[in-house]
Design a protein around this motif. Structure first.
Motif, PDB file in Angstrom:
ATOM      1  N   ASN A 160      -5.397  -6.458  -5.302  1.00 60.35           N
ATOM      2  CA  ASN A 160      -5.213  -5.852  -3.979  1.00 60.35           C
ATOM      3  C   ASN A 160      -4.433  -6.797  -3.056  1.00 60.35           C
ATOM      4  O   ASN A 160      -4.206  -7.957  -3.382  1.00 60.35           O
TER       5      ASN A 160
ATOM      6  N   ALA B 195       0.843  -1.199   0.000  1.00 58.98           N
ATOM      7  CA  ALA B 195       0.000   0.000   0.000  1.00 58.98           C
ATOM      8  C   ALA B 195       0.877   1.248   0.000  1.00 58.98           C
ATOM      9  O   ALA B 195       2.101   1.149  -0.071  1.00 58.98           O
TER      10      ALA B 195
ATOM     11  N   THR C  25      -7.290  -3.638   1.474  1.00 55.77           N
ATOM     12  CA  THR C  25      -6.332  -2.565   1.195  1.00 55.77           C
ATOM     13  C   THR C  25      -5.565  -2.880  -0.096  1.00 55.77           C
ATOM     14  O   THR C  25      -5.228  -4.029  -0.360  1.00 55.77           O
ATOM     15  N   HIS C  26      -5.276  -1.846  -0.874  1.00 59.32           N
ATOM     16  CA  HIS C  26      -4.646  -2.044  -2.181  1.00 59.32           C
ATOM     17  C   HIS C  26      -3.499  -1.070  -2.395  1.00 59.32           C
ATOM     18  O   HIS C  26      -3.403  -0.034  -1.707  1.00 59.32           O
ATOM     19  N   GLY C  27      -2.658  -1.406  -3.352  1.00 62.09           N
ATOM     20  CA  GLY C  27      -1.645  -0.466  -3.835  1.00 62.09           C
ATOM     21  C   GLY C  27      -2.079  -0.008  -5.214  1.00 62.09           C
ATOM     22  O   GLY C  27      -3.244   0.282  -5.436  1.00 62.09           O
TER      23      GLY C  27
ATOM     24  N   ALA D 162      -5.008  -4.830   7.109  1.00 61.40           N
ATOM     25  CA  ALA D 162      -5.053  -4.414   5.700  1.00 61.40           C
ATOM     26  C   ALA D 162      -5.856  -5.410   4.874  1.00 61.40           C
ATOM     27  O   ALA D 162      -6.702  -5.033   4.059  1.00 61.40           O
TER      28      ALA D 162
END
Ligand SMILES: Cc1cc2nc3c(=O)[nH]c(=O)nc-3n(C[C@H](O)[C@H](O)[C@H](O)COP(=O)(O)OP(=O)(O)OC[C@H]3O[C@@H](n4cnc5c(N)ncnc54)[C@H](O)[C@@H]3O)c2cc1C
Length: 420
Positions: free
Chosen positions: A129, A105, A120-122, A115
């Protein structure tokens, strides 16, 4: 209790926070819980809403006291990690052993389980993700049992992005690959009409903007040094001449190395360095994921209310996220739907004014709802009632909650609002 989240925009109402040192201690706490005295897991507190909070009669179970573990199985190419470990600490250990994760991330300060629980993702058109890297998950269910599910097992796809509603995760296995290097460069002046194409130009690309007509859009391009396939087209953007922070007015010391200097994956994929405070600090975030195929239209839609949100906006970031099959993933695709080409995440770092942020989030929801936008589970959003309808497998997830938490010891107002 006087304990708040990272941002300080939410004070937990739980009666206490406990820090068990083993899965057995967690099982004891969960076994003693009831729907009237619930428990919820707590990671590193980076969520901006009430998702973690079991409320006044409940107990928060911090995973920070579990013994740190990061054991690589080279043959299976996975690392077994304790749930409370921060990505930044895991990354250091992986790099030491010559291994890497596919993505991270914007910050390395967050716990792996926290996360994963919120999808949660980048960034990266071909990067899914962070939860998509989970190969196995072990959790203490609502009846105190230790449940281990591996990729391919029945229910696994529903149990990874769990919102903490199925149990307290004690350990995960994540896919790893040999360590690699990234070179990060920042470009100024990416035209709005080419943002969508610009996001495809390298392994991981982010574009920052403030949505007003004369905004300086800066594009952060993270290229793998071993990738021949990157084809960055600049569309007239020019290299930044000094180091940038995502928020132009903030000192760039906290950001990872730029100017195309190659470095280890974990020192380039996040925008922020582990030993510094990430982002602005005094802030509240909101984020909405839109099907990739509607990104250009959605960009135009948000530009239409740019002036309205600008007074409280520090910065906004757009990132590409590849589709996956995890039921509550914000990039979930059944394969033949609008999400098949992945998503573009519309992120907003707002000033810390809860009321104004909620109004801005509602305005953004109005603009993005026609595209089927899904709010980030861990950030501010206002229309929970609409959310289950955005996930084709939501009813299956509800059934999973029934199986693993029959007495609803993990239920809180957030999950109740989703009908869980
Ligand atoms: C400065 C900043 C930058 C951010 N950047 C990004 C980004 O780049 N991309 C992005 O997608 N998001 C981003 N976020 C959001 C963040 O990744 C999520 O809110 C994430 O959930 C934070 O993890 P945490 O450990 O702090 O979770 P917490 O807030 O502690 O918990 C979140 C949820 O996870 C559950 N949970 C935690 N641990 C466990 C466990 N062991 N078992 C079961 N459930 C558990 C909790 O019960 C809760 O429901 C950012 C947030 C901040 C503050």
């Amino acid at each position: 209790m006087g304990e708040a989240n990272w941002s300080g925009n939410y004070e937990y109402r739980a009666s206490r926070i406990v820090r068990p040192g083993s899965p057995d201690e967690i099982a004891e706490l969960v076994t003693a819980a009831t729907d009237a005295a619930p428990v919820r897991a707590l990671g590193t507190r980076h969520t901006f809403n009430d998702l973690a909070d079991p409320m006044a009669t409940g107990t928060l179970i911090s995973t920070a006291g579990l013994p740190a573990k990061a054991e690589v199985d080279e043959e299976r190419r996975v690392v077994a990690v304790s749930s409370g470990l921060r990505y930044g600490d895991l990354a250091l250990e992986l790099q030491r052993q010559g291994w890497a994760l596919a993505n991270l991330a914007s910050l390395p300060h967050i716990s792996v389980a926290g996360a994963v629980a919120t999808a949660t993702h980048g960034s990266g058109s071909r990067n899914r993700n962070l939860a998509a890297a989970v190969a196995a998950v072990t959790f203490v269910s609502g009846t105190g049992e230790l449940v281990a599910l591996r990729r391919g097992d029945e229910g696994f796809d529903g149990a990874v992005v769990s919102l903490g509603a199925l149990g307290i995760v004690t350990e995960l296995e994540l896919d790893v690959e040999p360590a690699y290097e990234i070179a990060q460069s920042v470009y100024l002046g990416v035209p709005y009409e080419h943002i969508d194409e610009f996001l495809d130009g390298a392994y991981s690309v982010s574009v920052f903007t403030d949505w007003t007509a004369d905004a300086i859009n800066h594009g952060w391009v993270k290229a793998r040094t071993d990738a021949a396939s990157d084809r960055l087209e600049l569309f007239g953007a020019t290299p930044a001449l000094h180091k940038m922070h995502p928020i132009p007015s903030v000192d760039a010391a906290a950001t990872t190395e730029q100017f195309g200097v190659p470095g280890a994956w974990h020192e380039r994929l996040p925008h922020f360095r582990l030993d510094f405070q990430p982002s602005a600090g005094d802030e509240i975030q909101a984020e909405f994921l839109v099907p990739r195929r509607h990104a250009a239209a959605a960009i135009e839609g948000v530009r239409g209310i740019g002036e309205r949100i600008a007074p409280i906006l520090f910065t906004s970031e757009l990132r590409a996220v590849a589709a996956d099959g995890l039921w509550l993933s914000t990039a979930f695709s059944a394969g033949d739907d609008d999400w098949a080409d992945g998503a573009v995440a519309f992120h907003f770092t707002f000033m810390r004014d809860q009321q104004a942020v909620e109004a801005a989030a509602a305005a953004l929801e109005g603009v993005l709802a026609p595209f089927g936008a899904r709010p980030h589970w861990g950030k501010v959003f206002t229309d929970a009632a609409r959310v289950p309808g955005l996930y084709p497998r939501f009813a299956d997830f509800r059934a999973l909650v029934g199986r693993y938490d029959p007495n609803r010891v993990f239920r809180n107002p957030y999950t109740a609002a989703l009908g869980l």
